[in-house]
Design a protein around this motif. Structure first.
Motif, short mmCIF file in Angstrom:
data_model
loop_
_atom_site.label_atom_id
_atom_site.label_comp_id
_atom_site.label_asym_id
_atom_site.label_seq_id
_atom_site.Cartn_x
_atom_site.Cartn_y
_atom_site.Cartn_z
N ALA A 1 -6.49 -7.04 -7.55
CA ALA A 1 -5.44 -8.17 -8.26
C ALA A 1 -4.03 -7.91 -7.63
O ALA A 1 -3.41 -8.94 -7.41
N ARG A 2 -3.80 -6.92 -7.02
CA ARG A 2 -2.49 -6.57 -6.38
C ARG A 2 -2.66 -7.17 -5.12
O ARG A 2 -1.80 -7.77 -4.71
N ILE A 3 -3.59 -7.10 -4.20
CA ILE A 3 -3.72 -7.59 -3.01
C ILE A 3 -3.53 -9.28 -3.16
O ILE A 3 -2.93 -9.72 -2.32
N ASP A 4 -4.32 -9.85 -4.14
CA ASP A 4 -4.02 -11.12 -4.41
C ASP A 4 -2.46 -11.58 -4.60
O ASP A 4 -1.99 -12.27 -4.19
N GLU A 5 -1.93 -10.76 -5.46
CA GLU A 5 -0.62 -11.08 -5.73
C GLU A 5 0.53 -10.91 -4.62
O GLU A 5 1.01 -11.77 -4.39
N VAL A 6 0.24 -10.08 -3.71
CA VAL A 6 0.92 -9.81 -2.43
C VAL A 6 0.78 -11.11 -1.52
O VAL A 6 1.58 -11.61 -0.94
N LEU A 7 -0.65 -11.42 -1.42
CA LEU A 7 -0.79 -12.49 -0.24
C LEU A 7 -0.41 -13.71 -1.01
O LEU A 7 0.22 -14.50 -0.24
N ARG A 8 -0.62 -13.89 -2.22
CA ARG A 8 0.05 -15.42 -2.82
C ARG A 8 1.37 -15.21 -2.69
O ARG A 8 2.07 -16.52 -2.55
N ARG A 9 2.28 -14.27 -3.11
CA ARG A 9 3.77 -14.45 -2.89
C ARG A 9 4.01 -14.44 -1.34
O ARG A 9 5.08 -15.33 -1.19
N ALA A 10 3.26 -13.94 -0.39
CA ALA A 10 3.68 -14.21 0.97
C ALA A 10 3.50 -15.52 1.38
O ALA A 10 4.20 -15.91 2.45
N THR A 11 2.47 -16.03 0.84
CA THR A 11 2.29 -17.23 1.16
C THR A 11 2.60 -18.60 0.58
O THR A 11 2.55 -19.75 0.88
N ALA A 12 3.16 -18.15 -0.50
CA ALA A 12 3.64 -19.25 -1.42
C ALA A 12 4.98 -19.68 -1.06
O ALA A 12 5.70 -19.34 -0.40
N ALA B 1 0.85 -1.09 0.09
CA ALA B 1 0.15 0.09 0.02
C ALA B 1 0.87 1.44 -0.07
O ALA B 1 0.45 2.34 -0.66
N SER B 2 1.88 1.17 0.77
CA SER B 2 2.87 2.35 0.75
C SER B 2 3.40 2.46 -0.65
O SER B 2 3.62 3.52 -1.11
N ALA B 3 3.91 1.38 -1.25
CA ALA B 3 4.58 1.59 -2.46
C ALA B 3 3.34 2.12 -3.63
O ALA B 3 3.88 3.00 -4.40
N ALA B 4 2.24 1.73 -3.45
CA ALA B 4 1.07 2.15 -4.27
C ALA B 4 0.83 3.75 -4.16
O ALA B 4 0.81 4.21 -5.06
N GLU B 5 1.11 4.07 -2.84
CA GLU B 5 0.67 5.55 -2.72
C GLU B 5 1.82 6.36 -3.13
O GLU B 5 1.76 7.38 -3.69
N GLY C 1 1.64 7.05 -6.54
CA GLY C 1 0.13 7.96 -6.82
C GLY C 1 -1.02 7.26 -7.17
O GLY C 1 -2.14 7.94 -7.43
N GLU C 2 -1.13 6.01 -6.66
CA GLU C 2 -2.33 5.17 -6.69
C GLU C 2 -3.15 5.44 -5.39
O GLU C 2 -2.56 5.81 -4.21
N GLU C 3 -4.34 5.39 -5.50
CA GLU C 3 -5.02 5.81 -4.26
C GLU C 3 -5.21 4.68 -3.40
O GLU C 3 -5.45 4.71 -2.12
N ARG C 4 -5.44 3.41 -3.95
CA ARG C 4 -5.54 2.16 -3.32
C ARG C 4 -5.15 0.84 -3.92
O ARG C 4 -4.86 1.14 -5.27
N LEU C 5 -4.77 -0.03 -3.37
CA LEU C 5 -4.40 -1.35 -3.97
C LEU C 5 -5.69 -1.89 -4.79
O LEU C 5 -6.75 -2.03 -4.27
N SER C 6 -5.35 -2.39 -5.77
CA SER C 6 -6.26 -3.01 -6.62
C SER C 6 -6.59 -4.63 -6.12
O SER C 6 -5.54 -5.19 -5.45
#
Length: 63
Positions: free
Chosen positions: A42-53, A28-32, A35-40
């Protein structure tokens, strides 16, 4: 009174949840910063998949 083993399992689960929250906050900090207002979703899914894979999983996207 809960067993000592039960509390260790809960601690392990709690630590994993804290780690996932941390990964999402970093994303979320990187997205901010980009200039992004929030995480998509798809991005949330990507972060969670990578963190648990499994890091040795060949299907894991490189980033």
């Amino acid at each position: 009174m809960p067993s000592r083993k039960g509390s260790l399992v809960q601690d392990h689960v709690a630590l994993a949840e804290i780690e996932l929250c941390g990964e999402l906050m970093i994303a979320a900090s990187a997205a901010e910063a980009a200039g992004e207002e929030r995480l998509s979703v798809a991005r949330i899914d990507e972060v969670l998949r990578r963190a648990t894979a499994d890091p040795d999983d060949p299907a894991l996207p490189l980033s």
